[in-house]
Scaffold this active site. Structure first.
Site, PDB file in Angstrom:
ATOM      1  N   ALA A  64      24.053   7.152   8.631  1.00  0.00           N
ATOM      2  CA  ALA A  64      23.329   8.341   9.056  1.00  0.00           C
ATOM      3  C   ALA A  64      23.829   8.714  10.449  1.00  0.00           C
ATOM      4  CB  ALA A  64      21.843   8.049   9.091  1.00  0.00           C
TER       5      ALA A  64
ATOM      6  N   GLY B 223      23.652   4.260   5.728  1.00  0.00           N
ATOM      7  CA  GLY B 223      23.510   5.306   4.725  1.00  0.00           C
ATOM      8  C   GLY B 223      24.784   5.499   3.913  1.00  0.00           C
TER       9      GLY B 223
ATOM     10  N   GLU C 245      24.562   2.941   1.291  1.00  0.00           N
ATOM     11  CA  GLU C 245      23.475   3.348   0.387  1.00  0.00           C
ATOM     12  C   GLU C 245      23.957   4.434  -0.563  1.00  0.00           C
ATOM     13  OE1 GLU C 245      20.585   4.069   3.675  1.00  0.00           O
ATOM     14  OE2 GLU C 245      19.308   2.776   2.458  1.00  0.00           O
TER      15      GLU C 245
ATOM     16  N   GLU D 162      21.663  -1.397   9.826  1.00  0.00           N
ATOM     17  CA  GLU D 162      20.490  -0.708  10.400  1.00  0.00           C
ATOM     18  C   GLU D 162      19.664  -1.607  11.309  1.00  0.00           C
ATOM     19  OE1 GLU D 162      21.574  -0.325   7.353  1.00  0.00           O
ATOM     20  OE2 GLU D 162      21.278   1.729   6.636  1.00  0.00           O
TER      21      GLU D 162
END
Ligand code: T1G
Length: 692
Positions: free
Chosen positions: A62, A101, A104, A124
């Site tokens: 992200a 992310g 993911e 994270e």
């Protein structure tokens, strides 16, 4: 430029994310992906989808800059859900890093093809948060609970081979990854293969004890940190109550953590390191290539520094005047690499390459074709000046000379040389081949070419290299010296080593002041003290607990005893003899010991450092507060989840710090406690080290 584009290659749609520098999933990427996937779903000519990235890497996560701001639609988990729901098979083509992310997203694809050099991870928790888009529930379905927790709670990335073995990747290629993913998709279609949704795979069965054990494990390895524990909670929920519920739960925990003080501090640390390693005013065009390095002095530091170069593939000429010391250094290098092979860290061929790239010698003449020489001899002005002169005499006129001094004035060291513009400092930390921090020192006459080169070299050596100015102890040791002085004063006033160390450890340091002293060697601390007795105050000279401990033959861990005693496994225990020595020392000197609170210990340790940090900034020895925070995070174990001393200072507030400094001045005198003008100005104007 579009963040996401898509083209048809035969009957396969190739969706490419192009969002430099690291293809972070910013809003444009999320919206673009959503649209591209919807388009592919409705397009009869598309039979399968490949998701790939432009540039140096797959999606690295992200966009950290968007954290803490109001979220913009679509949420990444919705995008991933749409991808995973596709009736047409989706293949991720992963090169570089698939992190956070990014991983993911890849886990939401039906298959993953990875480049041989790719790295996959869920970092994270190192940012104080947890994967917010189904990373944990998907990963444990593919790789099992242990691996998923090591990656998420432990924040440890894995390489391509490990990903393949763990079932995270379906194919590995050494060729072009996008082409390999296309071929994979074609094969899949030819064989009638279909979408395989990770969320529909069964979760592994797992007893609750597994999660209890994991909590204890990450409590120990990530003391005081919230995010690793939250990762375990999400994993447990995934196993206990199904995919959808655990994703919703994960999002809730994510939201709670993302604004937490720990996450703010860890985000600060991430960006501070990137600011600090790029000093202003240096040009990449000035960097000269380093093809061969010299190291002079084959003691502990010199040997470690030589290994830094060898590890980076740079051949080393190692000069030492003492034959026995030289032989023992070569032996240490060999042993270290043999050990690396035994532990599977490097291949045997690499061990040979590195050992062959080391040229041990007694002759300075062998330095003639080195591009840089690092001096790592005894910490003494006269000795070092002589050595530097001998290096210069034998070196090409354009080659650089770096001194690894930890306290001495670089300008004085360079003064007698013919080409002081070639002289810089490179202050490595012990053990040099392991510690991440490198303080690169700018001398008054160091050329921009020399400075730009050592910054680039630092990166190549895998270090976090921060540029600092000339000063006694530069940045890190200068601040540490202030903390150390307070710690010794507190011993005579009433504290004991184990109390001081416990307070520092509870704050989050990996070890306390006296554990650190024992590790570094009390004889070293004692010699350093002797060499500067003439610069110490009366009280500092009189405060002689260290002298007494060293006189008792206790030189720290290496002799099995220092402030503590150590068994054969180096397990530490409190020694009543030391408590007695400290109490008697105070008695003899007429000091009435008193109970010192934990709060006072922490304040005196931290405020002494912060105040010195403020002076260092004012003097320009460090250019920015980020430089100081980065140094303390990477070289001195300052708890990352507190962001660094200057970030932490802002949390406390300059007014409070100045008030407490004045309080301690009233007890000990202004000689030891005078608020730095910068702190006073902040207290007056409501300012801070970082703009708020
Ligand atoms: N967001 C924003 N900027 C980033 C970024 C990111 N995720 N990663 C890197 N940058 C910037 C960085 O500041 C620098 O900018 C430039 O990119 C190059 O980076 C939903 C919540 C990818 C291995 O933790 O580990 O996903 O200084 O100098 O050495 O669950 O960057 O040039 O202006 O480091 O080649 C998880 C963090 C996010 C990955 C590349 N992801 N990045 O290393 O270059 S949380 C991460 C890295 C998340 C989801 C959640 C490294 C790298 P500038 P660099 P590098």
């Amino acid at each position: 430029m579009q963040a996401v584009s898509s083209t048809l290659s035969g009957n396969i749609r190739v969706i490419v994310i192009d969002n430099p520098p690291v293809n972070a999933t910013s809003q444009a990427v999320r919206a673009g992906l959503m649209q591209a996937v919807e388009q592919a779903a409705g397009d009869d000519d598309t039979h399968a989808i490949v998701i790939a990235c432009a540039g140096a890497t797959f999606v690295a996560g992200a966009d950290i800059k968007e954290f803490g701001k109001p979220p913009l639609d679509p949420h990444l988990s919705e995008v991933i859900h749409a991808i995973e729901s596709s009736a047409k098979p989706v293949v991720a083509a992963i090169h570089g890093s698939a992190l956070g992310g990014g991983l993911e997203l890849a886990l939401g694809c039906h298959y993953r093809v990875v480049d041989g050099k790719a790295r996959l991870g869920l970092p994270e928790s190192t940012l104080g948060i947890i994967p917010g888009a189904g990373g944990i529930p998907r990963l444990l379905r593919l790789a099992g609970v242990d691996k998923a927790l090591d990656m998420a709670a432990g924040g440890k990335p894995i390489g391509a081979a490990e990903a393949l073995e763990a079932g995270v990747a379906d194919a590995l290629t050494q060729e072009d990854v996008r082409a390999a993913a296309l071929a994979f998709a074609q094969r899949l279609l030819a064989e009638g293969g279909a979408a395989r949704r990770t969320r529909e795979l069964p979760a592994p069965g797992c007893e609750s004890q597994v999660f209890e054990a994991a909590r204890a494990k990450f409590q120990a390895s990530h003391r005081g940190q919230l995010a690793p524990q939250a990762c375990v909670d999400v994993a447990e929920r995934s196993v206990a109550s199904g995919f959808e519920d655990s994703v919703a739960y994960g999002r809730e925990r994510f939201r709670e953590l993302v604004t937490s003080p720990q996450a703010q501090a860890l985000r600060h640390a991430f960006f501070a390191e990137r600011v600090a390693t790029k000093p202003a005013g240096l040009s990449a065009d000035e960097v000269v290539p380093i093809r061969k390095a010299g190291v002079v002095g084959a003691g502990t530091m010199g040997t470690g520094i030589a290994m830094c170069f060898l590890n980076a593939g740079i051949p080393v000429v190692l000069v030492e005047q003492n034959e026995t010391v030289l032989a023992s250094s070569v032996e240490t290098v060999g042993k270290t690499y043999r050990n690396d092979v035994a532990k599977g860290r490097i291949a045997e061929a690499m061990q040979r390459t590195r050992c062959d790239a080391l040229t041990p010698t007694l002759r300075y003449e062998s330095l003639h074709d080195c591009d840089i020489v690092v001096e790592a001899v005894f910490e003494d002005m006269g000795v070092k000046q002589q050595v530097l002169a001998s290096i210069e005499e034998n070196l090409r006129p354009d080659a650089l000379i770096a001194t690894n001094t930890s306290f001495l004035d670089i300008d004085a060291l360079a003064a007698g040389l013919r080409r002081p513009e070639n002289v810089v400092g490179m202050h490595f930390f012990s053990p040099a081949h392991i510690m991440k921090l490198l303080e690169n020192v700018r001398g008054a006459r160091s050329s921009p070419r020399a400075l730009a080169t050592i910054q680039a070299l630092g990166k190549r050596l895998g270090k976090v290299a921060v540029m600092v100015g000339v000063s006694d102890g530069f940045v890190g040791n200068r601040m540490l010296a202030r903390r150390t002085r307070e710690c010794y004063f507190m011993l005579e006033e009433g504290a004991l080593p184990e109390q001081v160390d416990r307070v520092l450890c509870e704050f989050g340091f990996p070890m306390g002041q006296f554990q650190l002293n024992d590790l570094a060697g009390l004889d070293v601390a004692w010699r350093n003290r002797q060499s500067r007795l003439d610069r110490l105050s009366e009280r500092e000279v009189a405060c002689n607990i260290l002298d007494e401990i060293v006189a008792a033959g206790r030189h720290g861990q290496k002799t099995g005893a220092g402030f503590y005693t150590y068994d054969a496994q180096r397990k530490r225990s409190v020694d009543p003899a030391i408590s007695e020595l400290i109490v008697r020392n105070a008695e003899r000197r007429g000091i009435a010991r008193r109970a010192i609170s934990d709060e006072e210990i922490l304040e005196r340790c931290l405020y002494a450092m912060i105040n010195e940090g403020a002076l260092i900034l004012e003097e320009g020895v460090a250019s920015r507060p980020e430089d100081i925070d980065t140094i303390w995070l990477n070289g001195y174990g300052f708890p990352r989840f507190r962001g660094g001393p200057m970030f932490h200072a802002d949390r406390i507030g300059a007014a409070r710090i100045c008030e407490r400094i004045r309080h301690y001045a009233s007890q000990a005198g202004e000689q030891y406690w005078t608020p730095a003008p910068l702190l006073l100005a902040q207290a007056r104007d409501g300012g801070a080290f970082y703009a708020r």
